[in-house]
Motif scaffolding. Structure first.
Motif, mmCIF file in Angstrom:
data_model
loop_
_atom_site.group_PDB
_atom_site.id
_atom_site.type_symbol
_atom_site.label_atom_id
_atom_site.label_comp_id
_atom_site.label_asym_id
_atom_site.label_seq_id
_atom_site.Cartn_x
_atom_site.Cartn_y
_atom_site.Cartn_z
ATOM 1 N N GLN A 1 0.772 -1.077 -0.076
ATOM 2 C CA GLN A 1 0.199 0.099 -0.047
ATOM 3 C C GLN A 1 0.860 1.258 0.016
ATOM 4 N N PRO B 1 -9.117 -4.102 -10.602
ATOM 5 C CA PRO B 1 -8.012 -3.897 -9.646
ATOM 6 C C PRO B 1 -6.619 -4.800 -9.963
ATOM 7 N N GLU C 1 -3.246 -4.344 -5.529
ATOM 8 C CA GLU C 1 -4.547 -4.291 -4.729
ATOM 9 C C GLU C 1 -5.079 -5.561 -4.347
ATOM 10 N N GLY D 1 -5.583 0.845 -1.403
ATOM 11 C CA GLY D 1 -4.871 0.448 -0.100
ATOM 12 C C GLY D 1 -4.845 1.396 0.887
ATOM 13 N N THR E 1 -9.507 -0.468 -4.233
ATOM 14 C CA THR E 1 -9.107 -0.225 -5.541
ATOM 15 C C THR E 1 -9.636 0.832 -6.208
ATOM 16 N N VAL F 1 -1.929 3.042 -6.984
ATOM 17 C CA VAL F 1 -2.558 1.978 -6.209
ATOM 18 C C VAL F 1 -3.321 2.339 -4.862
#
Ligand SMILES: Cc1cc2nc3c(=O)[nH]c(=O)nc-3n(C[C@H](O)[C@H](O)[C@H](O)COP(=O)(O)O)c2cc1C
Length: 199
Positions: free
Chosen positions: A149, A175, A179, A158, A165, A156
């Protein structure tokens, strides 16, 4: 063995894909896992005009079923910074469970999808957390032990609040592996904690 429910709503499939990854992680964490969706509540003409999914990979959940699980991981797309109304509507049917305290002490988590990177995905996770907290669940997010993350080398999702996503404005982005790995990590982490609490 902990019993985990992955409960989701998805208009275009992004959350459904994330739900499968969360479930994979929960299984890897030693849990028995069910994936269920909440019903569509949009009028049929509105759903058709917006191109919402009508074929679903998983059965509909009933509110009373929530009591059978040690952990409930909730996934819903971002709608103006909140969980989608379909998911909110499902939880509006859980007053009886709340009155009996049936979900107190279970483990809960949230994951979401948003069109843009800063379109309110963290706020959506918090909106789900609030509902789970009112029911007495213990909230578990996506700890920074999931290092995927971090970083700015690619788009990205997270966050420490849960897996996310980014779908893009037209829904064209799916996604990413990073993710999905976050979703699996969160599922596994929650299953392991639920396993310890239910031992
Ligand atoms: C009514 C509506 C409101 C939305 N609000 C937001 C928003 O506040 N921020 C955002 O980034 N995306 C927003 N979106 C985009 C959705 O979050 C996106 O379609 C969804 O994450 C895709 O997930 P799904 O394929 O599982 O439905 C909105 C979409 C709709 C239809």
């Amino acid at each position: 063995m902990a019993k985990v429910l992955v409960l989701y709503y998805s208009s275009y499939g992004h959350i459904e894909t994330m739900a499968k990854a969360v479930a994979e992680g929960a299984k890897a964490g030693g849990a028995e896992v069910d994936i269920k969706r909440v019903p569509e509540t949009a009028p049929a003409d509105v759903a058709a005009a917006a191109g919402f999914k009508t074929n679903h990979d998983f059965p509909e959940a009933q509110p009373d079923e929530l009591a059978h699980y040690d952990a409930i991981i909730v996934g819903a797309p971002t709608r103006f910074g909140n969980m989608s109304s379909q998911m909110g509507s499902f939880w509006d049917r859980t007053g009886g469970l709340w009155a009996q305290g049936k979900l107190i002490g279970k483990v809960g988590g949230a994951f979401t999808s948003s069109a843009s990177q800063h379109g309110g995905n963290e706020a959506t996770l918090l909106s789900i957390h609030k509902t789970l907290l009112h029911h007495g669940l213990l909230i578990v997010g996506l700890p920074y032990a999931y290092a995927g993350q971090m970083g700015v080398d690619e788009v990205v999702g997270g966050s420490p609040y849960g897996a996310t996503t980014i779908a893009a404005g037209d829904g064209s982005r799916q996604p990413s592996e990073r993710e999905l790995e976050g979703a699996r990590f969160q599922g596994q982490h929650i299953a392991q904690i639920a396993g310890k609490l239910s031992a």
